[in-house]
Design a protein around this motif. Structure first.
Motif, PDB file in Angstrom:
ATOM      1  N   ASN A   1       0.071   1.979 -15.870  1.00  0.00           N
ATOM      2  CA  ASN A   1      -0.276   3.249 -15.534  1.00  0.00           C
ATOM      3  C   ASN A   1      -0.118   4.245 -16.565  1.00  0.00           C
TER       4      ASN A   1
ATOM      5  N   LYS B   1       2.209   1.772  -3.591  1.00  0.00           N
ATOM      6  CA  LYS B   1       1.243   2.230  -4.469  1.00  0.00           C
ATOM      7  C   LYS B   1       0.934   3.735  -4.138  1.00  0.00           C
ATOM      8  N   LYS B   2       1.157   4.198  -3.011  1.00  0.00           N
ATOM      9  CA  LYS B   2       0.980   5.579  -2.903  1.00  0.00           C
ATOM     10  C   LYS B   2       2.201   6.559  -3.328  1.00  0.00           C
ATOM     11  N   GLU B   3       3.302   5.702  -3.381  1.00  0.00           N
ATOM     12  CA  GLU B   3       4.620   6.434  -4.070  1.00  0.00           C
ATOM     13  C   GLU B   3       4.472   6.502  -5.780  1.00  0.00           C
TER      14      GLU B   3
ATOM     15  N   GLU C   1       1.654   6.684  -7.328  1.00  0.00           N
ATOM     16  CA  GLU C   1       0.534   7.516  -7.505  1.00  0.00           C
ATOM     17  C   GLU C   1       1.274   8.997  -7.343  1.00  0.00           C
ATOM     18  N   GLN C   2       2.175   8.890  -6.321  1.00  0.00           N
ATOM     19  CA  GLN C   2       2.537  10.449  -6.300  1.00  0.00           C
ATOM     20  C   GLN C   2       3.560  10.936  -7.541  1.00  0.00           C
TER      21      GLN C   2
ATOM     22  N   GLU D   1       0.845  -1.132  -0.250  1.00  0.00           N
ATOM     23  CA  GLU D   1       0.076   0.017   0.180  1.00  0.00           C
ATOM     24  C   GLU D   1       0.876   1.343   0.086  1.00  0.00           C
ATOM     25  N   GLU D   2       1.714   1.155   0.766  1.00  0.00           N
ATOM     26  CA  GLU D   2       2.944   2.503   0.700  1.00  0.00           C
ATOM     27  C   GLU D   2       3.319   2.498  -0.480  1.00  0.00           C
TER      28      GLU D   2
ATOM     29  N   SER E   1       0.944  11.589 -10.471  1.00  0.00           N
ATOM     30  CA  SER E   1       0.040  12.666 -10.669  1.00  0.00           C
ATOM     31  C   SER E   1       1.026  13.865 -10.307  1.00  0.00           C
ATOM     32  N   SER E   2       2.223  13.909 -10.334  1.00  0.00           N
ATOM     33  CA  SER E   2       2.938  15.023 -10.026  1.00  0.00           C
ATOM     34  C   SER E   2       2.742  15.967 -11.164  1.00  0.00           C
TER      35      SER E   2
END
Length: 698
Positions: A127, A58-60, A62-63, A55-56, A66-67
């Motif tokens: 992605n 995945k957040k990385e 996405e960051q 999960e951590e 989406s930058s």
């Protein structure tokens, strides 16, 4: 072998481990050199740790995706290389232990977490926003003024997205995901079945007369195994230190046949562990995956980043060596067969006869036998000799330590220091067989080298072997083959320990399959050098140095049946390439397919019911698919490379420093041929290998 661990594990909802602070895998490792806290980790810790870490990560992802910043090499390519630090650390622990300290629970964990980790990789490579950012950076590569390692990272990242399905759409994209998940599960199933079959067999002997010809050490080890299993007599298993001596020395031909048939039918019996359909499913899915990516075969897909980057190059290479080897293989077979008939063999020479009569022939020709040499190859002395060799070549030193947590009582740990006194690596050694450990020998890493927040993260390297165990009366005494195995895996370890790269993806873990075996096979050359053997090989009881005549015999016998050995090794490469150049799924019996693939190498009668592929873990569970040829390819490189050491002196520090600087430190930071030519000053040819092996001018 350079072991590739599987990205896989199971969700076990254990409430007591649900909190991050209670899970040692999710806390900073308060241990020397941040080594894994094996004394605190339990099986139930893995699920919540993987869950949190994924999960951590995945957040990385996405960051980055989406930058709002314009994509650059640093904020996109380097950022991607740094994703999932915690997940990678947990994977490095879990999958290595699943290979050397497994049980049914660990295997179930691996099966169930595999889809989660594969899905995470899809979340990266499929992605579209992330791919667009990578694409923009890649399109600017000519103007970015990147150094060679940065350029390699960019190219590898781009290729990883393409190979990971970034350009796929719709149904093709979903099918690619399904295939990847299924392949991960099937490889784990293959490994599980092969290990179960290896552990299930025992050859129980109750009459000592049946042990005629066996050395006392082999008999003592078999008696010890029987005692441990609560039985009288002697027990032999399919672990090589047990099986090898029986096949080589047992006068009882029936026992040799039983052992051979058991070994050659592993995972190919009519039971739940039969791997035939697993092999067919794996190769069919690999083919389908390759076709989705626009390639005609899986080999075309897999070889694009290798030194030999097409099936045609690989097959031509194998054919060239086979043409040189096969006449010698036939000559070797006739020599053994003639000898066996003179020794009383009735009927045809069979595969279970080969080691037995071949060994007796070698004794007659060279007055040399493993039992003569083993007293001089005490494991502790071999290890000291290998460590001292690294010290003499590169100036590094090894310090055994007792403050690093162990995953098994037999494991030992060493701090490795560079020639300037700086810390280089932690080295784990795990030498002996057990039922929880896979067969063979390999080097792996609990943590690789790279630069983290401006600091050099040094690697945690592990050597895993299946050497002859000590008995009640004798220490572990190695065969000459086990000595070369130690050197081989230690060569991989040096490759890992010396890594001096900036990024994880360009360090040793990224090295192509047909280059990664160069450092390991290069080290094997020292086993034939008097100058090295003289420094450590002494009789374990008397302290007497190994006699000069023994060293001479080792040297003279080094090419004994080299044709047969080369032919056999090439047959494995042929089978590998056959499975991975199919254009339609295989529906015929597995043995028929195998025989067509390797038939031109066969010099012995076929054994009904036996098969090779169901236990060929290198290509179906070990990361060497369409890459087994790499062992022979690397032999060409190592023969050519060692010839420079022979020319300048085998301990020449200048030559060793060049090999370290241009090969061992560089990982995958530059093109492998560029690295090799920088060290050697030329491209290699097969001539040095054929000359060394005696396979020229029959």
């Amino acid at each position: 072998m350079r072991k590739t661990t599987f990205m896989a594990a199971i969700i076990l909802l254990v409430a007591s481990c649900g909190k991050t602070e209670q899970n040692p895998l999710l806390s900073s490792f308060d241990t020397p050199h941040q080594t894994p806290p094996f004394d605190k980790i339990k099986a139930e810790h893995y699920e919540p740790a993987f869950d949190v870490a994924i999960e951590e990560a995945k957040k990385e992802v996405e960051q980055i995706a989406s930058s709002k910043e314009n994509p650059t090499f640093e904020n996109t390519i380097v950022a991607l290389d740094n994703i999932g630090e915690k997940m990678n650390a947990i994977s490095g622990i879990f999958f290595n232990l699943n290979a050397c300290l497994t049980d049914s629970l660990m295997q179930d964990i691996a099966q169930n977490v595999s889809p989660k980790l594969t899905s995470f990789s899809h979340a990266i490579y499929m992605n579209p926003q992330l791919f667009e950012r990578v694409k923009q950076v890649h399109e600017q590569k000519a103007t970015l003024n990147l150094n060679p390692e940065q350029a390699m990272l960019l190219e590898n990242t781009w290729k990883a997205f393409i190979d990971g399905g970034a350009n796929l759409e719709g149904a093709d994209r979903e099918r690619f995901k399904e295939i990847s998940i299924e392949l991960g599960k099937l490889s784990l199933t293959f490994d599980k079945n092969e290990l179960a079959e290896t552990n299930a067999f025992e050859l129980h002997v109750t009459d000592e007369k049946d042990l005629s010809g066996l050395p006392e050490g082999a008999k003592e080890m078999a008696a010890m195994t029987a005692k441990q299993r609560g039985k009288e007599g002697w027990i032999f298993t399919l672990h090589y230190p047990s099986m090898g001596p029986l096949m080589k020395y047992a006068d009882n031909r029936t026992l040799r046949e039983k052992m051979y048939r058991a070994n050659s039918t592993r995972a190919y019996k009519d039971n739940e562990y039969n791997n035939e359909e697993v092999v067919k499913k794996i190769t069919a899915l690999r083919l389908e995956k390759a076709k989705l990516m626009g390639y005609p075969t899986y080999a075309n897909y897999a070889l694009t980043d290798r030194m030999a980057n097409t099936p045609e190059i690989v097959n031509n290479f194998i054919a060239e060596l086979h043409e040189a080897s096969y006449p010698y293989a036939l000559k070797d077979k006739k020599e053994v067969e003639d000898f066996a008939r003179k020794a009383g063999l009735k009927g045809e020479l069979q595969r279970w006869d080969w080691s037995y009569y071949s060994n007796k022939l070698m004794q007659e020709k060279y007055a040399l036998d493993d039992e003569m040499l083993k007293p001089y190859f005490k494991l502790e002395n071999v290890q000291k000799g290998v460590f001292d060799l690294a010290t003499r070549l590169y100036g590094i030193t090894f310090k055994e330590v007792n403050n690093i947590p162990l995953y098994h009582p037999e494991v030992k740990t060493y701090e490795v220091y560079d020639n300037d006194g700086s810390f280089l690596a932690v080295l784990y050694t795990d030498f002996f067989p057990r039922e929880s450990k896979g067969g063979g020998a390999w080097m792996t890493q609990f943590r690789g080298q790279k630069i983290v927040n401006g600091k050099d993260q040094r690697p945690l390297v592990s050597l895993v072997m299946n050497f002859t165990k000590p008995t009640d009366t004798k220490p572990s005494l190695l065969t000459f083959n086990e000595v070369t195995t130690f050197l081989h895996e230690f060569g991989h370890a040096l490759h890992g320990m010396f890594s001096k790269c900036t990024y994880g993806s360009t360090s040793m873990d990224g090295v192509s399959r047909d280059f990664v075996e160069l450092p390991s096979q290069f080290m094997e050359n020292f086993a034939l050098e008097k100058e090295w053997l003289d420094t450590w090989a002494v009789h374990y009881q008397t302290g007497e140095k190994i006699p000069q005549e023994y060293i001479d015999k080792i040297k003279k016998s080094s090419n004994f049946q080299a044709g047969y050995a080369s032919d056999r090794q090439l047959s494995f490469g042929m089978v590998d390439m056959a499975w991975h150049t199919i254009t339609e799924p295989v529906t015929e019996p597995l043995v028929d397919f195998e025989q067509r693939a390797m038939g031109k190498t066969e010099i012995m009668p076929l054994v009904k019911g036996s098969a090779f592929s169901p236990a060929f873990g290198h290509i179906f569970a070990g990361g060497y698919a369409a890459g087994y040829y790499g062992y022979k390819w690397a032999e060409v490189l190592d023969a050519d490379a060692f010839s420079l050491f022979k020319q300048n002196g085998i301990f020449d520090k200048t030559t060793a420093e060049s090999f370290r600087r241009n090969v061992l430190e560089k990982g995958a930071s530059e093109n492998p041929m560029t690295l090799y030519k920088r060290f050697r000053g030329q491209e290699p040819t097969v001539d040095a290998l054929l000359e060394r092996s005696g396979l020229k001018n029959l």
